[in-house]
Design an enzyme around this catalytic site. Structure first.
Site, short mmCIF file in Angstrom:
data_model
loop_
_atom_site.label_atom_id
_atom_site.label_comp_id
_atom_site.label_asym_id
_atom_site.label_seq_id
_atom_site.Cartn_x
_atom_site.Cartn_y
_atom_site.Cartn_z
N ASP A 1 8.39 3.21 64.11
CA ASP A 1 7.61 4.45 64.01
C ASP A 1 8.56 5.64 63.95
O ASP A 1 9.41 5.80 64.83
CB ASP A 1 6.68 4.58 65.21
N CYS B 1 6.76 12.25 58.45
CA CYS B 1 6.77 10.80 58.68
C CYS B 1 6.92 10.03 57.37
O CYS B 1 7.62 9.01 57.31
CB CYS B 1 5.51 10.38 59.41
N HIS C 1 -0.78 9.37 59.37
CA HIS C 1 0.52 8.89 59.83
C HIS C 1 0.94 7.70 58.96
O HIS C 1 0.13 7.13 58.22
CB HIS C 1 0.45 8.47 61.30
#
Length: 600
Positions: A534, A373, A513
């Site tokens: 995201d 991520c 995250h």
């Protein structure tokens, strides 16, 4: 005629024999105190003791009433004047004091069914020795029957019984009770010599006991070289060691407990460290390329991918990795333009909306699922910087690279390693052991800052280290984001309702995250709402923003109100401008003790 099997008496009637057995042998049963002989009369017992156990008699003269065998004068001749033939016919116990070895040989002969040692063939054929004993006891008056002779011979020799050898010397005893008393004498003597507690162990290490020579199992003490005869003795011996150690050092139990606790904590720490290594991709399990290959191999094994397709995709992946440019399979363009059109035409419940510069969405792929991520958000930020003239020149790579090319994940890992080599963020570099390529290591705000600084881009890290509102919310974070986007439209008059700024998106990091802030929405009631892209959202879901039929539903996944951000800590990386050569060196020096700006 009935004959008693015990004493040899002859009776006519069976009733008389029963009465004789009860009165003579059951109610008045006598036992030899030196062996297991029983069921005899007093005179027979005295005769047995004088013959079988002469060493226990005082003076070794035998009991009263004992008459020497035939052929020796009771008053004028000594036993030494007997003839050699008569001496051979005399039982061994009646001629001299027997030794333990002689008794053992005598009993062994009885066990095998042969005559006792010393008895010749003549004695075996004529039964002279038993007759001689019988004549002595009856004062040479008459001849006993064969049953009486057998009884006299049984009384003149020791009982045939099991022998017990002493484990501490060579003595052989005929009774286990005698052996126990004998061993206790050994232990008392050992206690008097050593002055210590009795131990059922071998006292003489130079000469092994007879029991060890016979193959008996021995037990060695693990704390010294003493050998014990059984496990119970060994346990008592070891407990003496422990008691002595505890008395010598009163705090030994506490020290042992602390040592065990430290070992347990160290083991737990090592296990947790290995768990963290696996979680953050530092366990040596391979990087982007290896994970992508394993994913495709599993797909082939399950029949979801043909072998030809596997080799084709693997070749394309290796070509992309060699060029250092992302293949664009996970990229979605035109997201900000679609949001601008949505707020301009459909959404009317917002007072103000600020959008960042154009930004492409990059989602996770099979090669970086679960750990990529941070790299995907960095790709979003770089794609936006390519659209801003002030940063486009700094991001241009080699001349052969395509225009506005976004690096691949392995290429970004190499760029961060190069930034560490320049001296940026040495603490972070040591945390990753100076290596990111070939790993699945997670990156965060400090790695993003190091890469931007190495490219000559000025950035800052904002640390919202604790909640600033009710319910563990962060209203100060929303206010700071609003101020960030308002920088591009500062004027005395009221800002327009919808502003598409030239500000790069913000990198938002929290535990586990990271996401990208591409805009801010203010409702009529004054509440603020972040617009987030995201990397965990798939490319198919993101492309729903591009369709007018599904944008109203898809935008719900982009909006994030304060109640949706309840992590304890958030960090934001914001791009400010470009750096000169001198400013870059100053930033490198300052990064040695890299600190974020804490709010509040």
């Amino acid at each position: 005629m009935l004959t008693c099997e015990i004493c040899g008496e002859e009776l006519l009637l069976e009733e008389d024999m029963r009465t004789h057995l009860v009165l003579s042998h059951l109610e008045q049963e006598l036992r030899c105190p030196l062996c297991s002989l029983s069921g005899v009369s007093y005179d027979e017992l005295c005769f047995h003791i004088s013959c079988a156990h002469p060493e226990e008699q005082p003076g070794a003269q035998g009991p009263a009433g004992f008459v020497p065998p035939s052929g020796c004068s009771a008053g004028t001749e000594t036993p030494q004047s007997c003839s050699a033939e008569d001496s051979r016919l005399t039982p061994p116990a009646a001629s001299s004091v027997p030794t333990d070895s002689m008794l053992a040989q005598h009993n062994k002969a009885l066990d095998t069914g042969g005559p006792p040692p010393g008895e010749t063939a003549t004695a075996r054929s004529t039964k002279t020795s038993p007759e001689c004993v019988a004549l002595c006891n009856e004062d040479n008056d008459g001849v006993q029957s064969e049953r009486s002779e057998a009884k006299q011979w049984r009384l003149s020799v020791p009982r045939k019984e099991k022998l017990f050898s002493c484990p501490m010397c060579a003595l052989v005893c005929s009774s286990c009770f005698l052996l126990q008393e004998h061993v206790e004498l050994h232990l008392q003597e050992q206690r008097s010599h050593e002055g210590s507690a009795p131990e059922a162990c071998s006292p003489a290490r130079t000469s092994p006991p007879a029991s060890s020579l016979s193959g008996e199992r021995r037990f060695e003490c693990p704390m010294c070289s003493v050998v014990c005869s059984d496990s119970f003795s060994l346990q008592e011996h070891v407990e003496l060691h422990l008691d002595h150690a505890a008395a010598a050092s009163p705090g030994s139990d506490l020290k042992l407990a602390k040592q065990l606790q430290q070992q347990e904590e160290a083991q737990q720490e090592r296990e947790e460290f290995k768990k963290l290594q696996r979680q953050f991709g530092l366990d040596g399990g391979g990087g982007y390329c290896r994970q992508m290959e394993r994913t495709m191999e599993r797909a082939v094994a399950r029949g979801l991918m043909a072998p030809a397709e596997f080799h084709c995709q693997r070749a394309e992946m290796m070509e992309s990795l060699a060029s250092g440019v992302d293949d664009g399979r996970t990229r979605t363009r035109g997201v900000l333009r679609a949001l601008y059109e949505y707020y301009q035409t459909e959404c009317r419940d917002s007072v103000h909306v600020w959008l960042s510069a154009d930004t492409d969405h990059y989602c996770s792929s099979a090669g970086d699922k679960g750990w990529g991520c941070g790299y995907r958000n960095l790709q979003m930020l770089l794609s936006s910087l390519h659209t801003i003239d002030a940063f486009a020149a700094l991001l241009q790579g080699s001349p052969s690279a395509p225009e506005k090319a976004v690096p691949s994940i392995p290429r970004l890992q190499r760029m961060i390693e190069d930034a560490w080599k320049e001296g940026l963020d040495p603490n972070g570099a040591s945390h990753f052991n100076q290596r990111l390529q070939g790993t699945r290591a997670w990156i965060g705000a400090t790695e993003i800052y190091a890469l931007l600084t190495s490219l000559g881009i000025s950035a800052r890290i904002m640390d919202f280290h604790q909640p600033s509102g009710p319910g563990d919310t962060h209203p100060r974070l929303f206010d700071w984001v609003k101020q960030y986007f308002q920088q591009s439209s500062r004027s005395s008059r009221l800002p327009p309702r919808l502003v598409h700024t030239s500000m790069p998106p913000l990198y938002l990091q929290h535990q586990g995250h990271s996401r990208s802030i591409v805009g801010l929405e203010q409702k009529k009631n004054g509440s603020l709402c972040l617009l987030l892209l995201d990397p965990g959202t798939s490319a198919s879901d993101t492309r729903k923003l591009l369709s007018r039929d599904s944008v109203s539903h898809a935008v719900r996944h982009v909006r994030k109100f304060p109640g949706s951000l309840k992590h304890k800590q958030y960090q934001v990386v914001a791009v400010q401008g470009t750096l000169s050569a001198e400013e870059k060196q100053i930033s490198i020096i300052n990064s040695r003790t890299l600190r974020a700006e804490r709010i509040p």
